[in-house]
Design an enzyme around this catalytic site. Structure first.
Site, PDB file in Angstrom:
ATOM      1  N   GLU A  25      27.069  59.981 -14.267  1.00 27.14           N
ATOM      2  CA  GLU A  25      26.400  60.781 -13.233  1.00 27.14           C
ATOM      3  C   GLU A  25      26.627  62.256 -13.514  1.00 27.14           C
ATOM      4  OE1 GLU A  25      28.205  61.854  -9.650  1.00 27.14           O
ATOM      5  OE2 GLU A  25      29.903  60.479  -9.838  1.00 27.14           O
ATOM      6  N   LYS A 159      35.914  57.857  -3.275  1.00 27.24           N
ATOM      7  CA  LYS A 159      36.395  59.197  -2.921  1.00 27.24           C
ATOM      8  C   LYS A 159      37.657  59.074  -2.078  1.00 27.24           C
ATOM      9  CE  LYS A 159      32.035  61.207  -1.997  1.00 27.24           C
ATOM     10  NZ  LYS A 159      31.153  62.250  -1.499  1.00 27.24           N
TER      11      LYS A 159
HETATM   12  N1  PSU Z   1      33.697  61.278  -5.704  1.00 28.06           N
HETATM   13  C1  PSU Z   1      34.362  62.455  -5.736  1.00 28.06           C
HETATM   14  N2  PSU Z   1      33.620  63.594  -5.699  1.00 28.06           N
HETATM   15  C2  PSU Z   1      32.247  63.579  -5.642  1.00 28.06           C
HETATM   16  C3  PSU Z   1      31.557  62.329  -5.630  1.00 28.06           C
HETATM   17  C4  PSU Z   1      32.346  61.211  -5.658  1.00 28.06           C
HETATM   18  O1  PSU Z   1      35.601  62.479  -5.768  1.00 28.06           O
HETATM   19  O2  PSU Z   1      31.620  64.653  -5.601  1.00 28.06           O
HETATM   20  C5  PSU Z   1      30.043  62.304  -5.572  1.00 28.06           C
HETATM   21  C6  PSU Z   1      29.427  61.197  -6.445  1.00 28.06           C
HETATM   22  O3  PSU Z   1      28.314  61.740  -7.118  1.00 28.06           O
HETATM   23  C7  PSU Z   1      28.985  60.147  -5.440  1.00 28.06           C
HETATM   24  C8  PSU Z   1      28.588  61.016  -4.290  1.00 28.06           C
HETATM   25  O4  PSU Z   1      27.916  59.344  -5.888  1.00 28.06           O
HETATM   26  O5  PSU Z   1      29.636  62.000  -4.242  1.00 28.06           O
HETATM   27  C9  PSU Z   1      28.462  60.266  -2.990  1.00 28.06           C
HETATM   28  O6  PSU Z   1      27.986  61.140  -2.027  1.00 28.06           O
HETATM   29  P1  PSU Z   1      27.615  60.610  -0.551  1.00 28.06           P
HETATM   30  O7  PSU Z   1      28.910  60.302   0.100  1.00 28.06           O
HETATM   31  O8  PSU Z   1      26.915  61.778   0.064  1.00 28.06           O
HETATM   32  O9  PSU Z   1      26.738  59.419  -0.741  1.00 28.06           O
END
Ligand code: PSU
Ligand code: MN
Length: 302
Positions: A25, A159
């Site tokens: 990604e 995360k």
């Molecule tokens: N994990 C992290 N930092 C991030 C992400 C994940 O520690 O920035 C990013 C990834 O690209 C993941 C996205 O797919 O956040 C998910 O975002 P949301 O919760 O808005 O779906």
């Protein structure tokens, strides 16, 4: 009109000749995920790790209205500086509106990867169920995307500041196997273990490849492989707990919502860990890229 994902020469050649490919990604490599110059270091280390293990890296992104897998070096520069986050639902509008540059999340990358038949994807941590989701309804599109697309997702958990028990419940509902790489427990990003059980522990790449190949043959969706952060990069659990508290307090203080939350929490965690969280993040992403490439190679012969 039949929509086609744009590939770099290297990625197209790998796909045509049946080489192992690992999709990556771009949000983690943009300033939405990591500050400069750590973001560039992360990108270079992940690319090298994939290559060293015998696979070809395919960085996903939106560039000049094209959905891309594999980009040239000057485009990489633009992605590192991108501040537009593109999730799965944003892909088609990015094409219609000719978005100049967009950083793809896990969900967007899985759509792009599966459109090309790329079977393995690596990241740092996936999105999941946010704390307080019973009120806000904030559940990442990453979870549904893993369930829907036949791609093996390699991550060091989710995360760090999410609701992990609820994230695992959701993955169970979506019928996604949560595999533990040489561990019985789901990793927790900066920590090797969340203390929560995985659905199955696997100890070698061939077994992981067999699980994923069986799923794709049955027409089921993706698989999640949780890989713990390398031992020497793990952060002290009490330091992580204090840092998370500080990050979440900051979110409350600023009344942040949705996509605004992640950058603020990550910056706050970095401050509270005395900068330790950044090298930890780089180490786990690189390690995931290595394991992903090893599984991609194993998938060629199962
Ligand atoms: N994990 C992290 N930092 C991030 C992400 C994940 O520690 O920035 C990013 C990834 O690209 C993941 C996205 O797919 O956040 C998910 O975002 P949301 O919760 O808005 O779906
Ligand atoms: Mn969200």
């Amino acid at each position: 009109m039949k929509y086609q994902v744009k590939t770099s020469e290297e990625v197209q050649d790998a796909l045509d000749t049946g080489k192992a490919v690992v999709a990556l990604e771009s949000t983690i490599f943009s300033n939405l995920g990591l500050p400069s110059p750590s973001n560039e270091e992360a990108l270079n280390r992940c690319f090298s790790a994939v290559r060293k293990a015998g696979a070809v890296p395919a960085l996903t992104a939106v560039l000049d209205g094209d959905l891309c897998a594999g980009v040239n070096p000057d485009a990489q520069e633009r992605i590192l500086e991108s501040t537009t986050k593109v999730a799965a639902r944003d892909l088609s509008t990015s094409v219609a509106k000719k978005l100049s540059v967009g950083a793809t999340t896990v969900s967007a990358s899985l759509v792009i990867a599966s459109a090309l038949g790329i079977e393995v994807f690596a990241t740092g941590g996936i999105g999941g169920v946010h704390r307080g989701a019973d009120v806000t309804g904030d559940i990442s599109a990453d979870l549904l995307a893993i369930s829907n697309h036949p791609v093996l997702v390699v991550s060091a958990g989710a995360k760090s500041f999410l609701d992990l028990p609820k994230t695992l419940e959701c993955l169970e509902t979506l019928s996604v196997p949560v595999l533990g790489w040489q561990t019985d427990f789901f990793p927790a990003f900066y920590l090797r273990s969340s203390g929560l059980s995985v659905s199955s522990r696997l100890d070698n790449v061939t077994d992981v490849a067999i699980v994923h190949r069986t799923r794709t043959n049955l027409g089921q969706g993706g698989t999640l492989l949780g890989v713990p952060i390398p031992i020497d990069a793990e952060i002290d659990p009490s330091v992580v707990a204090t840092a998370l508290e500080a990050g979440l307090a900051e979110v409350e203080r600023l009344s942040l919502k949705g996509p605004e939350i992640t950058p603020v929490v990550l910056a706050s965690i970095s401050k509270a860990t005395g900068g330790q969280s950044i090298p930890a993040n780089l180490a786990l992403a690189e390690n995931n890229a290595t394991v992903a490439a090893q599984v991609a190679v194993a998938l060629l012969s199962v």
